[in-house]
Design a protein around this motif. Structure first.
Motif, short mmCIF file in Angstrom:
data_model
loop_
_atom_site.label_atom_id
_atom_site.label_comp_id
_atom_site.label_asym_id
_atom_site.label_seq_id
_atom_site.Cartn_x
_atom_site.Cartn_y
_atom_site.Cartn_z
N GLU A 16 0.83 -1.21 0.00
CA GLU A 16 0.00 0.00 0.00
C GLU A 16 0.87 1.26 0.00
OE1 GLU A 16 -3.89 1.67 2.37
OE2 GLU A 16 -3.43 -0.46 2.46
N ARG A 17 1.97 1.21 0.76
CA ARG A 17 2.88 2.36 0.78
C ARG A 17 3.45 2.62 -0.62
NH1 ARG A 17 4.83 0.12 5.67
NH2 ARG A 17 6.61 -0.80 4.61
N ARG A 18 3.80 1.54 -1.31
CA ARG A 18 4.41 1.65 -2.64
C ARG A 18 3.42 2.08 -3.71
NH1 ARG A 18 8.73 -0.21 -4.67
NH2 ARG A 18 7.70 -0.67 -6.64
N SER A 19 2.30 1.35 -3.77
CA SER A 19 1.41 1.53 -4.93
C SER A 19 0.18 2.39 -4.64
CB SER A 19 0.95 0.15 -5.43
OG SER A 19 0.14 -0.45 -4.44
N LYS A 20 0.01 2.74 -3.37
CA LYS A 20 -1.17 3.51 -2.93
C LYS A 20 -2.47 2.74 -3.23
CE LYS A 20 1.42 7.06 -1.82
NZ LYS A 20 2.66 6.30 -1.63
N LYS A 21 -2.33 1.40 -3.31
CA LYS A 21 -3.49 0.55 -3.57
C LYS A 21 -3.59 -0.50 -2.47
CE LYS A 21 -3.30 0.85 -8.60
NZ LYS A 21 -2.56 0.23 -9.71
N ASP A 22 -4.81 -1.00 -2.28
CA ASP A 22 -5.05 -2.05 -1.31
C ASP A 22 -4.70 -3.40 -1.94
OD1 ASP A 22 -6.25 -3.54 0.85
OD2 ASP A 22 -7.96 -3.83 -0.47
N ILE A 23 -3.86 -4.19 -1.29
CA ILE A 23 -3.39 -5.45 -1.88
C ILE A 23 -4.54 -6.45 -2.11
CG2 ILE A 23 -2.81 -6.65 0.29
CD1 ILE A 23 -0.24 -7.68 -1.18
N VAL A 24 -5.52 -6.45 -1.19
CA VAL A 24 -6.64 -7.40 -1.34
C VAL A 24 -7.44 -7.09 -2.59
CG1 VAL A 24 -8.80 -8.24 -0.29
CG2 VAL A 24 -6.75 -7.97 1.13
N LYS A 27 -7.79 -9.46 -5.84
CA LYS A 27 -9.14 -9.80 -6.30
C LYS A 27 -9.28 -9.55 -7.79
CE LYS A 27 -12.72 -9.25 -2.93
NZ LYS A 27 -13.49 -8.35 -2.12
N GLY A 28 -8.73 -8.43 -8.22
CA GLY A 28 -8.81 -8.07 -9.64
C GLY A 28 -7.94 -8.95 -10.53
N ALA A 29 -6.86 -9.48 -9.95
CA ALA A 29 -5.89 -10.25 -10.75
C ALA A 29 -6.21 -11.74 -10.82
CB ALA A 29 -4.49 -10.06 -10.17
N LEU A 30 -6.86 -12.26 -9.77
CA LEU A 30 -7.09 -13.71 -9.70
C LEU A 30 -8.56 -14.04 -9.86
CD1 LEU A 30 -4.84 -14.30 -6.54
CD2 LEU A 30 -4.16 -14.64 -8.93
N GLY A 44 -11.65 -17.57 -9.40
CA GLY A 44 -11.97 -18.95 -9.03
C GLY A 44 -11.41 -19.40 -7.70
N SER A 45 -11.07 -20.68 -7.64
CA SER A 45 -10.60 -21.29 -6.38
C SER A 45 -9.28 -20.70 -5.90
CB SER A 45 -10.45 -22.81 -6.55
OG SER A 45 -11.70 -23.38 -6.82
N LEU A 46 -8.40 -20.33 -6.85
CA LEU A 46 -7.13 -19.73 -6.44
C LEU A 46 -7.37 -18.39 -5.76
CD1 LEU A 46 -3.99 -19.81 -6.39
CD2 LEU A 46 -4.04 -18.55 -8.56
N GLU A 47 -8.27 -17.60 -6.31
CA GLU A 47 -8.60 -16.30 -5.69
C GLU A 47 -9.12 -16.50 -4.27
OE1 GLU A 47 -11.91 -12.70 -5.96
OE2 GLU A 47 -11.82 -14.16 -7.58
N ALA A 48 -10.06 -17.45 -4.09
CA ALA A 48 -10.63 -17.70 -2.76
C ALA A 48 -9.54 -18.11 -1.77
CB ALA A 48 -11.70 -18.79 -2.85
N LEU A 49 -8.61 -18.94 -2.21
CA LEU A 49 -7.54 -19.41 -1.34
C LEU A 49 -6.60 -18.26 -0.95
CD1 LEU A 49 -5.52 -22.68 -1.64
CD2 LEU A 49 -4.28 -20.53 -1.50
N ILE A 50 -6.14 -17.50 -1.94
CA ILE A 50 -5.19 -16.40 -1.67
C ILE A 50 -5.84 -15.32 -0.81
CG2 ILE A 50 -3.84 -14.53 -2.75
CD1 ILE A 50 -2.48 -17.28 -3.08
N LEU A 51 -7.10 -14.98 -1.08
CA LEU A 51 -7.77 -13.96 -0.26
C LEU A 51 -7.97 -14.47 1.17
CD1 LEU A 51 -10.42 -12.45 -2.72
CD2 LEU A 51 -8.16 -11.56 -2.15
N GLY A 52 -8.19 -15.79 1.30
CA GLY A 52 -8.29 -16.38 2.64
C GLY A 52 -7.01 -16.21 3.42
N LEU A 53 -5.88 -16.31 2.73
CA LEU A 53 -4.57 -16.17 3.40
C LEU A 53 -4.32 -14.74 3.87
CD1 LEU A 53 -2.27 -18.34 1.07
CD2 LEU A 53 -3.16 -18.96 3.33
N MET A 54 -5.05 -13.78 3.31
CA MET A 54 -4.85 -12.39 3.72
C MET A 54 -5.60 -12.05 5.02
SD MET A 54 -2.65 -11.66 1.53
CE MET A 54 -2.31 -9.98 2.09
N LYS A 55 -6.30 -13.06 5.57
CA LYS A 55 -6.97 -12.89 6.87
C LYS A 55 -6.21 -13.73 7.91
CE LYS A 55 -11.70 -12.50 5.04
NZ LYS A 55 -12.02 -13.16 3.78
#
Length: 341
Positions: free
Chosen positions: A74-82, A86-89, A91-102
């Motif tokens: 966020e400091r670098r890109s001024k964007k929220d990583i989640v 979300k925008g990049a992934l 299906g199931s990979l998105e659900a798994l990676i977003l789960g890891l961010m919690k």
């Protein structure tokens, strides 16, 4: 098997009086959140998205390290990583990676919330989450649930369930379970075993469910293991068989999850994972939930139980029943196959 015991012994991180931990995801050495944030940013910007880098970074960092990466991103890109993930992934990979961010508690809380909100309740998911978590895990989930949704977990569970099923889940949410004691109280073990028998199998008609709930949600897990052993000297059926005979529906399923987890929680998860992956159209949501929610808790021991019970590693089953980047992420979270894992 001795090697696994040794290995699990080394990796067991005992936290207070709660269950020891056997994580597959441990803190990365020489951790540099800024460098990881750059790698993630480049992976997202790459034409077609570089999923492999995202998997390599995020599945090999603990939640606290991922949080540091999120701040650096966020400091670098001024964007929220989640949002970026979300925008990049998909299906199931998105659900798994977003789960890891919690955090583990946030992830469990969000899964519980999903099971009770909207029309209808996902009883199976709700009972599994509440019946398989320890009292200290449930205390943390309650706190986090309130922070995330500004609602009490108890009220949401109460509003979405009824009858004895609701009473059992609410008693678990109250987290009144006794702490394990170094003193074995044989008199109390015998008393509880007899009470469970007299409340169910011995009764000619019906079941005194309130007694079952009180004992199974109030006593410590080591005490209950001894109670279930003693129970067999009173009843012609073991505890699981008695539950199957005495109660039906969601209440039966909940008591069975509880007892299976008291007896061997990691074997319970191993069986659920096997069932989910081998069912028609692998239940990816269930597989994701189990792997994501247990990778910093006890997934190493689940792998070990899986190998012992099924004669095949969990990693091998993942290879046979999943595919693509989702498969790579699951395998990365499980860690390398070992002699018995």
């Amino acid at each position: 098997m001795a090697m696994v015991g040794e290995f699990l012994g080394q990796l067991s991180l005992s936290i207070g009086s709660d269950e020891p931990k056997y994580p597959t995801v441990v803190p990365a050495k020489d951790f540099d959140p800024d460098s990881d944030a750059v790698r993630i940013e480049n992976a997202i910007k790459t034409k077609g998205v570089d999923e492999q880098t995202i998997i390599d970074v995020l599945t090999k960092r603990t939640y606290f390290q991922r949080r540091e990466i999120a701040f650096a991103y966020e400091r670098r890109s001024k964007k929220d990583i989640v949002s970026a993930l979300k925008g990049a992934l998909s299906g199931s990979l998105e659900a798994l990676i977003l789960g890891l961010m919690k955090s583990t508690a946030q992830y469990d809380a969000s899964e519980i919330r999903e099971s009770v909100k909207g029309l209808g309740t996902d009883e199976e998911k709700l009972m599994e989450l509440l019946c398989s978590r320890s009292s200290s895990e449930l205390s943390e989930i309650k706190k986090v649930y309130m922070e995330m949704y500004k609602k009490e977990l108890r009220k949401d569970v109460e509003g979405d369930t009824s009858g004895n099923f609701a009473k059992l889940l609410l008693a678990l949410v109250e987290t009144k379970r006794a702490e394990p004691s170094s003193v074995v109280d044989n008199e109390k073990i015998d008393e509880d075993a007899r009470a469970l028998y007299e409340a169910g199998v011995k009764k000619e008609k019906g079941t005194d469910v309130a007694t079952w709930i009180s004992i199974m949600t109030g006593r410590s897990v080591p005490h209950l293991r001894k109670v279930f052993q003693r129970y067999k000297s009173y009843s012609p059926y073991d505890m699981q068989e008695s539950i199957a005979k005495e109660v039906k529906g969601d209440l039966q399923k909940s008591f069975l999850v509880l007892v299976q987890c008291f007896e061997n929680k990691q074997l319970y998860f191993a069986k659920r994972l096997n069932e989910a992956m081998k069912s028609k159209g692998a239940k990816e949501k269930l597989v994701t939930r189990m792997i994501v929610s247990r990778c910093e808790v006890d997934l190493l021991k689940i792998c070990s139980e899986y190998q012992d019970h099924f004669g095949q590693s969990l990693q091998q089953t993942i290879l046979e029943h999943t595919k693509g980047d989702y498969q790579k992420a699951l395998l990365s979270l499980c860690g390398p196959q070992r002699h018995q894992c």
